[in-house]
Design a protein around this motif. Sequence first.
Motif, PDB file in Angstrom:
ATOM      1  N   TRP A 157       0.845  -1.202   0.000  1.00 30.28           N
ATOM      2  CA  TRP A 157       0.000   0.000   0.000  1.00 30.28           C
ATOM      3  C   TRP A 157       0.876   1.246   0.000  1.00 30.28           C
ATOM      4  O   TRP A 157       0.953   2.002   0.967  1.00 30.28           O
TER       5      TRP A 157
ATOM      6  N   ALA B  90     -11.742   1.514   1.329  1.00 36.67           N
ATOM      7  CA  ALA B  90     -11.561   0.245   0.618  1.00 36.67           C
ATOM      8  C   ALA B  90     -11.579  -0.926   1.587  1.00 36.67           C
ATOM      9  O   ALA B  90     -12.211  -1.958   1.339  1.00 36.67           O
TER      10      ALA B  90
ATOM     11  N   LEU C 264      -6.739  -1.047  -4.996  1.00 35.19           N
ATOM     12  CA  LEU C 264      -6.280   0.328  -4.775  1.00 35.19           C
ATOM     13  C   LEU C 264      -5.385   0.733  -5.940  1.00 35.19           C
ATOM     14  O   LEU C 264      -4.554  -0.069  -6.407  1.00 35.19           O
TER      15      LEU C 264
ATOM     16  N   GLN D 256     -12.803  -0.165  -7.089  1.00 33.15           N
ATOM     17  CA  GLN D 256     -11.501   0.493  -7.179  1.00 33.15           C
ATOM     18  C   GLN D 256     -11.518   1.761  -6.346  1.00 33.15           C
ATOM     19  O   GLN D 256     -12.482   2.526  -6.397  1.00 33.15           O
ATOM     20  N   PHE D 257     -10.450   1.969  -5.581  1.00 41.32           N
ATOM     21  CA  PHE D 257     -10.303   3.175  -4.763  1.00 41.32           C
ATOM     22  C   PHE D 257      -8.909   3.746  -4.980  1.00 41.32           C
ATOM     23  O   PHE D 257      -7.958   2.984  -5.169  1.00 41.32           O
TER      24      PHE D 257
ATOM     25  N   VAL E 238     -11.164  -6.020  -3.994  1.00 45.45           N
ATOM     26  CA  VAL E 238     -11.132  -4.554  -3.871  1.00 45.45           C
ATOM     27  C   VAL E 238      -9.712  -4.107  -4.191  1.00 45.45           C
ATOM     28  O   VAL E 238      -8.749  -4.601  -3.595  1.00 45.45           O
TER      29      VAL E 238
ATOM     30  N   ALA F 143     -14.251  -4.006   1.875  1.00 44.11           N
ATOM     31  CA  ALA F 143     -13.793  -5.397   1.792  1.00 44.11           C
ATOM     32  C   ALA F 143     -14.273  -6.200   2.995  1.00 44.11           C
ATOM     33  O   ALA F 143     -14.598  -7.387   2.881  1.00 44.11           O
TER      34      ALA F 143
ATOM     35  N   GLU G 197      -7.687   6.559  -0.221  1.00 44.39           N
ATOM     36  CA  GLU G 197      -8.969   6.129   0.373  1.00 44.39           C
ATOM     37  C   GLU G 197      -8.920   4.668   0.819  1.00 44.39           C
ATOM     38  O   GLU G 197      -9.923   3.965   0.800  1.00 44.39           O
ATOM     39  N   ALA G 198      -7.736   4.227   1.256  1.00 50.61           N
ATOM     40  CA  ALA G 198      -7.567   2.835   1.697  1.00 50.61           C
ATOM     41  C   ALA G 198      -8.525   2.474   2.835  1.00 50.61           C
ATOM     42  O   ALA G 198      -8.997   1.336   2.924  1.00 50.61           O
TER      43      ALA G 198
END
Length: 346
Positions: free
Chosen positions: A103, A329, A344, A320-321, A342, A333, A325-326
């Motif tokens: 991430w 997301a 990122l 999709q994010f 999902v 999920a 915006e984790a």
Amino acid sequence: MHASPFTTTATEIALPGKVEPSGLEVRVRELPAPAEGQVVLRMDATGVSFAEQQMRRGKYYDQPPFPFVPGYDVVGTVTATGSPADAALVGRRFAAVTKVGGWASHLLLDAADLVPVPDEVDAVSAETVVVNGITAWQMLHRIAKVRGGATIVVLGANGGVGSTLVQLARHAGVKVIGTASARHHQLVRDLGAVPVDYRDPDMYRRIREIAPDGVDAVFDHVGGPGLKESWGLLRRGGTLVSYGTAATKDEEGNSQLPVLRSVAQLAAWNHLPNGKNAHFYNFWAGKRCLDSFRRRLREDLTQVLRLLADGALTPQIAAQFPLAEASAALTLAESRTVAGKVVLTP
């Protein structure tokens, strides 16, 4: 450093401790220049797996101490390399399994961990089958060794691993019974499986009605008390593959206990004289022999990406994010309402 003399600024999403999804933190840091054999990978897509949902609770089997950057796998483009020998990698797209660290806008990775992504596959589609595709392929072909004409049960057939497993099995000529909530039954049918409602108290009886002679393999990510029912569905010579303990995800206490309990139960069943087999699938098994682990991973992911490129696999993208915006997301999920993965993106 080769190809780019300046440093790279990485935006990362960190888990500071046991927090709700809203407690994720955005951090910015300078990446060191890649050393010999390393590359800087610009993230094009990363994903939310069940592992991150466990990690934020401090429940993943061998997660690092907090704080850390989660992110099990990544698809991205090489922007810099540490050795002149790797300069040809710059500008090319690769997938990698990271376990943590995905991430982030940019990552430092070993070049040996990169698997090429075919040009005709976009990053988001590729991301859906990195850890999910390797897991599904290895369980189906390396552990259960399921052959065409067999019948299998996939629990959670609408999930990231489950939906990939269903498609790989159908491609291999295998009949699939897939459990999912009623809202996902059409998707399960579209993937080529026979859906059964996992909320139905008679779920196992329903499966037996569909496959009265027993099944050749059961793929179970739930664990807990239901493992016994999964074992009971197998015909003589069948294989149970347990690959998670979702049943205990909200329990307090030692995160290793449910896994150890499952492993002990499976080992005990393997000694029964009925020709059935039970395995606990661990993605990282064999990593001590790093070269052969990497070779196996590369071979299997290459096969899955080829099937994706050929249209034999359809990517299951739940949503999709953007990376920033984790939190949203992860919340989605964890809602158990989605089908597929999902993802990122930057």
